[in-house]
Design an enzyme around this catalytic site. Sequence first.
Site, PDB file in Angstrom:
ATOM      1  N   LYS A 185       0.832  -1.197   0.000  1.00 12.20           N
ATOM      2  CA  LYS A 185       0.000   0.000   0.000  1.00 12.20           C
ATOM      3  C   LYS A 185       0.867   1.248   0.000  1.00 12.20           C
ATOM      4  CE  LYS A 185      -4.358  -1.448   2.104  1.00 12.20           C
ATOM      5  NZ  LYS A 185      -5.293  -1.199   3.229  1.00 12.20           N
ATOM      6  N   ARG A 260      -3.802 -14.291   5.721  1.00 10.83           N
ATOM      7  CA  ARG A 260      -2.974 -13.184   6.230  1.00 10.83           C
ATOM      8  C   ARG A 260      -3.191 -13.039   7.738  1.00 10.83           C
ATOM      9  NH1 ARG A 260      -0.425  -8.258   4.825  1.00 10.83           N
ATOM     10  NH2 ARG A 260      -1.242  -6.377   5.827  1.00 10.83           N
ATOM     11  N   HIS A 283       2.385  -2.941   7.669  1.00 16.38           N
ATOM     12  CA  HIS A 283       1.530  -1.934   8.286  1.00 16.38           C
ATOM     13  C   HIS A 283       2.339  -0.665   8.568  1.00 16.38           C
ATOM     14  CE1 HIS A 283      -1.458  -5.130   9.996  1.00 16.38           C
ATOM     15  NE2 HIS A 283      -1.728  -4.798   8.748  1.00 16.38           N
TER      16      HIS A 283
END
Length: 311
Positions: A185, A260, A283
């Site tokens: 991301k 996950r 993250h």
Amino acid sequence: MADSARTAALSPLPAAVQADLDAFCDTLWLSDGLSRNTLAAYRRDLALFARWLHAAHGIAPAEAQAAHLHAYLADFSQRAKPTSQRRLLSTWRRYFHAQMQAGRIASDPTQRLDPPMVAPRFPRSLSEAEVDALLDTPDTGTALGLRDKAMIELLYATGLRVSELVGLRRFEVSLNDGALRVLGKGSKERLVPIGATACDWLRRYLDDAHGQILAGRHSDALFVTVQGAAMSRQMFWRLIKRYAAGAGISSERISPHTLRHAFATHLLNHGADLRVVQLLLGHADISTTQIYTHIARARLKQLHAIHHPRA
């Protein structure tokens, strides 16, 4: 209010508002490097708000006051989950902050808005025995079964997002080093260890099945289909559901991110540090990783109750 919201959803945006939203999203992409999906969600939230504002009050988003935001949020909260409401508030805050930075508005109308309360949400996971059953389901005697086995093994070994898994290209995986490079991301790249078992299955897939599935065609994609294209998220999701049913796992307990979640939970159960799990999952904020500690704590309590003499 509900009728005006429905009308707003169908009404076109004025060209000036359209250009304003495009410029805002371009600025976000350049300054924050947000993912395409996140930018699309922000733009969608703003577009719906802009249509409602135009239909109900005849004004543009930059002209909105706190009262307009409260009225829209009251309606939006009746048909949206708390997570969607929080995203809308985040969108607004970014948008009006950008407007202030550009000198278009004198004050931020979001300052007195409170985020909705969100009940704790814990990810669905699987036990280690259930993961073993799922991994044993593909028929590795066929090229497609060998591909599916390698995909599921890799997903559980690395904790990749499904979009990251299906987007892998062959040159991003080093079996000799036992690692892969993935673009996550926000276009953030990370190095993820694979593990010996997943490496073995990947090697078997690449040696025996990859070329057979492509049937003479060329593709840089790691996981391919009989059409010669890269595996899609939707197709992999259908495969996972089918294999879960074969492993006796109910559909309610399966989601695209189940493996996950299992990856993170099982690492914590076996003593992994939360910061390490955060890095492996990609993250940006450790608070996102902390949702898994609830499951790990429950497991520790269970082990304590079983093994401690005074439990």
